[in-house]
Design an enzyme around this catalytic site. Structure first.
Site, mmCIF file in Angstrom:
data_model
loop_
_atom_site.group_PDB
_atom_site.id
_atom_site.type_symbol
_atom_site.label_atom_id
_atom_site.label_comp_id
_atom_site.label_asym_id
_atom_site.label_seq_id
_atom_site.Cartn_x
_atom_site.Cartn_y
_atom_site.Cartn_z
ATOM 1 N N CYS A 133 9.303 1.105 -7.083
ATOM 2 C CA CYS A 133 8.131 1.980 -6.929
ATOM 3 C C CYS A 133 7.820 2.234 -5.458
ATOM 4 O O CYS A 133 7.297 1.356 -4.768
ATOM 5 C CB CYS A 133 6.930 1.331 -7.620
ATOM 6 S SG CYS A 133 5.410 2.261 -7.411
ATOM 7 N N CYS A 136 4.085 2.191 -4.606
ATOM 8 C CA CYS A 136 3.481 0.851 -4.505
ATOM 9 C C CYS A 136 3.917 0.144 -3.212
ATOM 10 O O CYS A 136 3.105 -0.486 -2.540
ATOM 11 C CB CYS A 136 3.897 -0.026 -5.680
ATOM 12 S SG CYS A 136 3.950 0.816 -7.260
ATOM 13 N N ASP A 137 5.198 0.221 -2.879
ATOM 14 C CA ASP A 137 5.736 -0.640 -1.819
ATOM 15 C C ASP A 137 6.101 0.090 -0.527
ATOM 16 O O ASP A 137 6.422 -0.566 0.472
ATOM 17 C CB ASP A 137 6.982 -1.381 -2.353
ATOM 18 C CG ASP A 137 6.608 -2.303 -3.509
ATOM 19 O OD1 ASP A 137 5.471 -2.813 -3.502
ATOM 20 O OD2 ASP A 137 7.441 -2.490 -4.415
#
Ligand code: NAP
Length: 307
Positions: A133, A136-137
């Protein structure tokens, strides 16, 4: 124990739309979600093909709005996981760690999750440089080098997103042309921070306590080499969350649920919608449409079979 009219399993766009329609139809409905409502949309930075949102909409915001919309009409959303589906005559029984839930009809909107590459090092380094992701990261990779695997829409979108943080993004794809839709592929080609590595496959993700390199093979030349990097992002498609339904409803070879045009599965009174279904196109707008059809078809089923 009471028997609901309809239980919706899964709270992504398909489940939430099914829930909205069920609540408006005044069916006795409960939506069950094991995490927080929203599904994969929650990991999308900007959704730019949701009709009407001309400037795009943040995935989190869209999911929130879909949830609030269904709640406004009185949908009950419960946090629980379902691990088994059985039938007791015409009644369906959903089993999970919190007990049994009985219902006359079901909409399965259980979604899908990112597929793994299946190469050595991937599992060991997940969370330590291997990610599924970008949204997200991505911020962890400011001014660093990342390698992304996959050539589809997700890979293209995520590679472009990662260029906001990373200094360099390698996009590794196994064929010599991208699968991604025109506009997304164009953005990849036009981004100076992205370097396309075509006809190449990963052999291993290397690193002691965090990702240090990926070992690649060039399918045209046969050459194998290590590409140093700080992160490895995997965007090679999705697999459906349908393992618990194996042998209960018909599915295709990859586990996607087979439905008729009314979203009816092979089990009477059990409908399905969204990314867990076998079909050509997995999009939020398709999932929402299928959610509406599934509930409408379930409503007709209830009138015909249970009244
Ligand atoms: P996808 O379309 O299935 O693409 C997966 C990509 O990974 C393909 O390029 C595939 O290569 C490659 N791949 C698969 N297995 C691999 C392996 N073991 N090793 C290396 N490469 C591998 O999946 P997706 O991009 O996640 O998209 C899923 C669905 O969501 C699609 O229907 C897509 O259109 C939709 N989506 C839409 C949007 C949007 O509209 N903005 C955004 C994201 C996703 P091949 O090409 O050689 O098969």
């Amino acid at each position: 124990m009471s028997t609901h009219d309809l239980v919706i399993v899964g709270g992504g766009p398909a489940g939430l739309t099914a829930g909205l329609y069920a609540a408006r139809a005044r069916l006795d409905t409960v939506l069950l979600e094991r995490l927080s409502p929203g599904g994969q949309v929650l990991t999308t930075d900007v959704v730019e093909n949701w009709p009407g949102d001309i400037d795009g909409v943040n995935g989190f915001d869209l999911a929130d709005r879909m949830r609030d919309h269904a709640l406004k009409f009185g949908l009950e959303i419960r946090g629980t996981e379902i691990t088994k589906l059985t039938a007791d005559g015409k009644i369906k029984v959903l089993h999970g760690p919190d007990g049994e839930i009985r219902t006359k009809a079901v909409v399965l909107a259980v979604g899908a999750q990112p597929k793994k590459l299946g190469v050595p090092g991937e599992d060991l380094l997940t969370g330590r440089g291997v990610s599924y992701c970008g949204t997200c990261d991505g911020p962890f990779y400011r001014e660093q080098t990342v390698v992304c695997f996959g050539g589809g829409d997700t890979a293209a979108e995520e590679c472009v997103f990662l260029t906001r943080f990373a200094e360099k993004v390698y996009m590794v794809h196994r064929r010599d042309e991208l699968r991604a839709a025109g506009i997304l592929a164009e953005r990849v080609m036009n981004n100076p921070k992205i370097e396309l590595l075509l006809s190449q496959v990963p052999l291993e993700i290397k690193g002691e306590s965090k990702v240090e390199a990926v070992r690649l093979k060039n399918l045209k030349t046969g050459e194998e080499y290590d590409l140093p990097c700080d992160g490895a992002f995997v965007f090679v498609g999705t697999s459906p969350n349908t393992e618990f339904l194996r042998g209960v409803v018909d599915m295709d070879r990859e586990g996607f649920l087979i439905c008729d045009r009314d979203q009816h599965t092979s089990m009477n009174g059990v409908f399905a919608a969204g990314d867990c279904c076998s079909k050509l196109l997995r999009q939020i707008v398709v999932a929402a449409g299928e959610g509406a059809v599934a509930t409408y078809a379930a409503q007709r089923y209830l009138e015909e079979v249970h009244e």
